[in-house]
Design a protein around this motif. Structure first.
Motif, PDB file in Angstrom:
ATOM      1  N   GLN A   1       6.039  74.398  54.979  1.00  0.00           N
ATOM      2  CA  GLN A   1       4.737  74.456  54.331  1.00  0.00           C
ATOM      3  C   GLN A   1       4.874  74.029  52.875  1.00  0.00           C
ATOM      4  OE1 GLN A   1       1.886  75.366  55.908  1.00  0.00           O
ATOM      5  NE2 GLN A   1       2.964  75.712  57.835  1.00  0.00           N
ATOM      6  N   GLU A   2       3.803  73.506  52.344  1.00  0.00           N
ATOM      7  CA  GLU A   2       3.808  73.127  50.938  1.00  0.00           C
ATOM      8  C   GLU A   2       4.130  74.351  50.081  1.00  0.00           C
ATOM      9  OE1 GLU A   2       0.187  71.227  49.799  1.00  0.00           O
ATOM     10  OE2 GLU A   2       1.128  70.141  48.153  1.00  0.00           O
ATOM     11  N   GLY A   3       5.019  74.181  49.119  1.00  0.00           N
ATOM     12  CA  GLY A   3       5.426  75.277  48.250  1.00  0.00           C
ATOM     13  C   GLY A   3       6.604  76.084  48.770  1.00  0.00           C
ATOM     14  N   GLN A   4       6.990  75.839  49.995  1.00  0.00           N
ATOM     15  CA  GLN A   4       8.084  76.596  50.600  1.00  0.00           C
ATOM     16  C   GLN A   4       9.429  76.103  50.093  1.00  0.00           C
ATOM     17  OE1 GLN A   4       7.794  76.498  54.873  1.00  0.00           O
ATOM     18  NE2 GLN A   4       9.433  77.989  55.169  1.00  0.00           N
ATOM     19  N   LYS A   5      10.396  77.007  50.087  1.00  0.00           N
ATOM     20  CA  LYS A   5      11.772  76.665  49.744  1.00  0.00           C
ATOM     21  C   LYS A   5      12.502  76.346  51.041  1.00  0.00           C
ATOM     22  CE  LYS A   5      15.651  78.762  47.249  1.00  0.00           C
ATOM     23  NZ  LYS A   5      16.068  79.983  46.517  1.00  0.00           N
ATOM     24  N   LEU A   6      13.109  75.174  51.090  1.00  0.00           N
ATOM     25  CA  LEU A   6      13.733  74.712  52.329  1.00  0.00           C
ATOM     26  C   LEU A   6      15.158  74.259  52.060  1.00  0.00           C
ATOM     27  CD1 LEU A   6      10.697  72.544  53.453  1.00  0.00           C
ATOM     28  CD2 LEU A   6      11.326  74.771  54.407  1.00  0.00           C
ATOM     29  N   THR A   7      16.055  74.567  52.999  1.00  0.00           N
ATOM     30  CA  THR A   7      17.463  74.244  52.801  1.00  0.00           C
ATOM     31  C   THR A   7      18.008  73.396  53.936  1.00  0.00           C
ATOM     32  OG1 THR A   7      17.857  76.254  51.513  1.00  0.00           O
ATOM     33  CG2 THR A   7      19.779  75.201  52.503  1.00  0.00           C
ATOM     34  N   LEU A   8      18.749  72.349  53.554  1.00  0.00           N
ATOM     35  CA  LEU A   8      19.447  71.483  54.498  1.00  0.00           C
ATOM     36  C   LEU A   8      20.949  71.704  54.324  1.00  0.00           C
ATOM     37  CD1 LEU A   8      17.440  68.221  53.766  1.00  0.00           C
ATOM     38  CD2 LEU A   8      17.056  69.840  55.629  1.00  0.00           C
ATOM     39  N   LYS A   9      21.662  71.665  55.450  1.00  0.00           N
ATOM     40  CA  LYS A   9      23.104  71.900  55.390  1.00  0.00           C
ATOM     41  C   LYS A   9      23.882  70.700  55.903  1.00  0.00           C
ATOM     42  CE  LYS A   9      22.819  76.929  55.753  1.00  0.00           C
ATOM     43  NZ  LYS A   9      23.271  77.160  54.362  1.00  0.00           N
ATOM     44  N   CYS A  10      25.085  70.550  55.377  1.00  0.00           N
ATOM     45  CA  CYS A  10      25.938  69.436  55.757  1.00  0.00           C
ATOM     46  C   CYS A  10      27.388  69.910  55.838  1.00  0.00           C
ATOM     47  CB  CYS A  10      25.812  68.322  54.720  1.00  0.00           C
ATOM     48  SG  CYS A  10      26.837  66.885  55.058  1.00  0.00           S
ATOM     49  N   GLN A  11      28.034  69.549  56.943  1.00  0.00           N
ATOM     50  CA  GLN A  11      29.447  69.890  57.137  1.00  0.00           C
ATOM     51  C   GLN A  11      30.211  68.614  57.447  1.00  0.00           C
ATOM     52  OE1 GLN A  11      31.014  73.005  57.393  1.00  0.00           O
ATOM     53  NE2 GLN A  11      29.206  74.241  56.971  1.00  0.00           N
ATOM     54  N   GLN A  12      31.424  68.482  56.868  1.00  0.00           N
ATOM     55  CA  GLN A  12      32.265  67.322  57.193  1.00  0.00           C
ATOM     56  C   GLN A  12      33.693  67.801  57.465  1.00  0.00           C
ATOM     57  OE1 GLN A  12      34.839  66.027  54.978  1.00  0.00           O
ATOM     58  NE2 GLN A  12      34.354  67.071  53.039  1.00  0.00           N
ATOM     59  N   ASN A  13      34.331  67.132  58.425  1.00  0.00           N
ATOM     60  CA  ASN A  13      35.720  67.485  58.749  1.00  0.00           C
ATOM     61  C   ASN A  13      36.678  66.332  58.464  1.00  0.00           C
ATOM     62  OD1 ASN A  13      35.118  65.744  60.806  1.00  0.00           O
ATOM     63  ND2 ASN A  13      35.548  67.183  62.468  1.00  0.00           N
ATOM     64  N   PHE A  14      36.273  65.449  57.538  1.00  0.00           N
ATOM     65  CA  PHE A  14      37.167  64.372  57.097  1.00  0.00           C
ATOM     66  C   PHE A  14      38.187  64.882  56.084  1.00  0.00           C
ATOM     67  CE2 PHE A  14      35.385  60.549  58.862  1.00  0.00           C
ATOM     68  CZ  PHE A  14      34.030  60.789  59.022  1.00  0.00           C
ATOM     69  N   ASN A  15      37.958  66.070  55.563  1.00  0.00           N
ATOM     70  CA  ASN A  15      38.725  66.592  54.430  1.00  0.00           C
ATOM     71  C   ASN A  15      38.475  65.750  53.166  1.00  0.00           C
ATOM     72  OD1 ASN A  15      40.406  68.615  53.359  1.00  0.00           O
ATOM     73  ND2 ASN A  15      42.183  67.269  53.434  1.00  0.00           N
ATOM     74  N   HIS A  16      37.277  65.179  53.073  1.00  0.00           N
ATOM     75  CA  HIS A  16      36.910  64.406  51.894  1.00  0.00           C
ATOM     76  C   HIS A  16      36.575  65.334  50.740  1.00  0.00           C
ATOM     77  CE1 HIS A  16      35.596  60.601  54.288  1.00  0.00           C
ATOM     78  NE2 HIS A  16      36.891  60.634  54.048  1.00  0.00           N
ATOM     79  N   ASP A  17      36.889  64.844  49.531  1.00  0.00           N
ATOM     80  CA  ASP A  17      36.590  65.646  48.350  1.00  0.00           C
ATOM     81  C   ASP A  17      35.145  65.491  47.891  1.00  0.00           C
ATOM     82  OD1 ASP A  17      39.753  64.731  47.846  1.00  0.00           O
ATOM     83  OD2 ASP A  17      39.262  66.817  47.396  1.00  0.00           O
ATOM     84  N   THR A  18      34.618  64.285  47.990  1.00  0.00           N
ATOM     85  CA  THR A  18      33.299  64.013  47.423  1.00  0.00           C
ATOM     86  C   THR A  18      32.230  64.026  48.511  1.00  0.00           C
ATOM     87  OG1 THR A  18      34.378  62.601  45.783  1.00  0.00           O
ATOM     88  CG2 THR A  18      32.001  62.452  45.949  1.00  0.00           C
ATOM     89  N   MET A  19      31.134  64.697  48.215  1.00  0.00           N
ATOM     90  CA  MET A  19      29.996  64.726  49.136  1.00  0.00           C
ATOM     91  C   MET A  19      28.715  64.395  48.391  1.00  0.00           C
ATOM     92  SD  MET A  19      30.919  67.946  51.642  1.00  0.00           S
ATOM     93  CE  MET A  19      29.702  67.470  52.887  1.00  0.00           C
ATOM     94  N   TYR A  20      27.756  63.830  49.126  1.00  0.00           N
ATOM     95  CA  TYR A  20      26.528  63.324  48.518  1.00  0.00           C
ATOM     96  C   TYR A  20      25.316  63.757  49.335  1.00  0.00           C
ATOM     97  CZ  TYR A  20      29.887  59.819  46.720  1.00  0.00           C
ATOM     98  OH  TYR A  20      30.959  59.193  46.151  1.00  0.00           O
ATOM     99  N   TRP A  21      24.193  63.872  48.640  1.00  0.00           N
ATOM    100  CA  TRP A  21      22.893  63.966  49.296  1.00  0.00           C
ATOM    101  C   TRP A  21      22.017  62.830  48.791  1.00  0.00           C
ATOM    102  CZ3 TRP A  21      21.237  66.331  53.437  1.00  0.00           C
ATOM    103  CH2 TRP A  21      21.852  67.502  53.866  1.00  0.00           C
ATOM    104  N   TYR A  22      21.490  62.066  49.765  1.00  0.00           N
ATOM    105  CA  TYR A  22      20.586  60.971  49.461  1.00  0.00           C
ATOM    106  C   TYR A  22      19.243  61.244  50.108  1.00  0.00           C
ATOM    107  CZ  TYR A  22      24.374  57.893  47.902  1.00  0.00           C
ATOM    108  OH  TYR A  22      25.424  57.320  47.223  1.00  0.00           O
TER     109      TYR A  22
END
Lengths: 113, 109
Positions: free
Chosen positions: A14-35
């Motif tokens: 809903q408009e005004g709501q707080k929403l969370t997206l999650k991301c998991q990686q198993n590459f053992n990479h150090d850098t992660m991004y959200w686009y």
């Protein structure tokens, strides 16, 4: 090979709501991004993180929070969802030296009612 | 700031023909990556180049850091090549990937 898992794949809020997206990686990479990808446009960087507990603002960070709880996990929070935020959010990871290839998750589509 | 200009924005090809997509950079870039957006909206890696050229099947990519451009060539286009293609370049200053606007490729029978 590794994999990047984004949850949820579809998120309706809903408009005004707080929403969370999650991301998991198993590459053992150090850098992660959200686009964020809007229809007909290129990707825009929201936040990135070069290591656990690190956060760097991208070009579109206003209205978002992020958290790198551990090396394999990077979450993105829309602090107050707006109707013009309907877009696909893509998580990605890369090796620390920033010369490596970027790998993307399947995306999370956000719809705001 | 650093910019990536991708062209054309849209391209229509007949099956069996070929063409090239191009990205120009406003500054010297460290590396370039080409992606294709799949039907689910995710980005599939096509190429990653720090220099020179790479070829994979009917696709070939080149990157010239000094001349500030990269190309993606498609030959013998097939219907399943349709989709949106993005280039993204990594700068020296920040190390972030900067995306082009994308090219919507349509392959017609």
């Amino acid at each position: 090979g590794g994999i990047i898992t984004q949850t949820p794949k579809f998120l309706i809020g809903q408009e005004g709501q707080k929403l969370t997206l999650k991301c998991q990686q198993n590459f053992n990479h150090d850098t992660m991004y959200w686009y964020r990808q809007d229809s007909g446009k290129g990707l825009r960087l929201i936040y990135y993180s070069i290591t656990e507990n690190d956060l760097q603002k991208g070009d579109l960070s206003e209205g978002y929070d992020a958290s790198r709880e551990k090396k394999s996990s990077f979450s993105l929070t829309v602090t107050s969802a707006q109707k013009n935020e309907m877009a696909v959010f893509l998580c990605a990871s890369a090796r620390q030296d920033n010369t490596g290839q970027l790998y993307f998750g399947e995306g999370s589509k956000l719809t705001v009612l | 700031g650093d910019q990536v200009e991708q062209s054309p924005s849209a391209l229509s090809l007949h099956e069996g023909t070929g063409s090239a997509l191009r990205c120009n950079f406003t500054t010297t870039m460290r590396a370039v990556q080409w992606f294709r957006k799949n039907s689910r909206g995710s980005l599939i890696n096509l190429f990653y180049l720090a220099s020179g050229t790479k070829e994979n099947g009917r696709l070939k990519s080149a990157f010239d850091s000094k001349e500030r451009y990269s190309t993606l060539h498609i030959r013998d286009a097939q219907l399943e090549d349709s989709g949106t293609y993005f280039c993204a370049a990594r700068g020296y200053n920040q190390g972030k990937l900067i995306f082009g606007q994308g090219t919507k490729l349509s392959i017609k029978p």
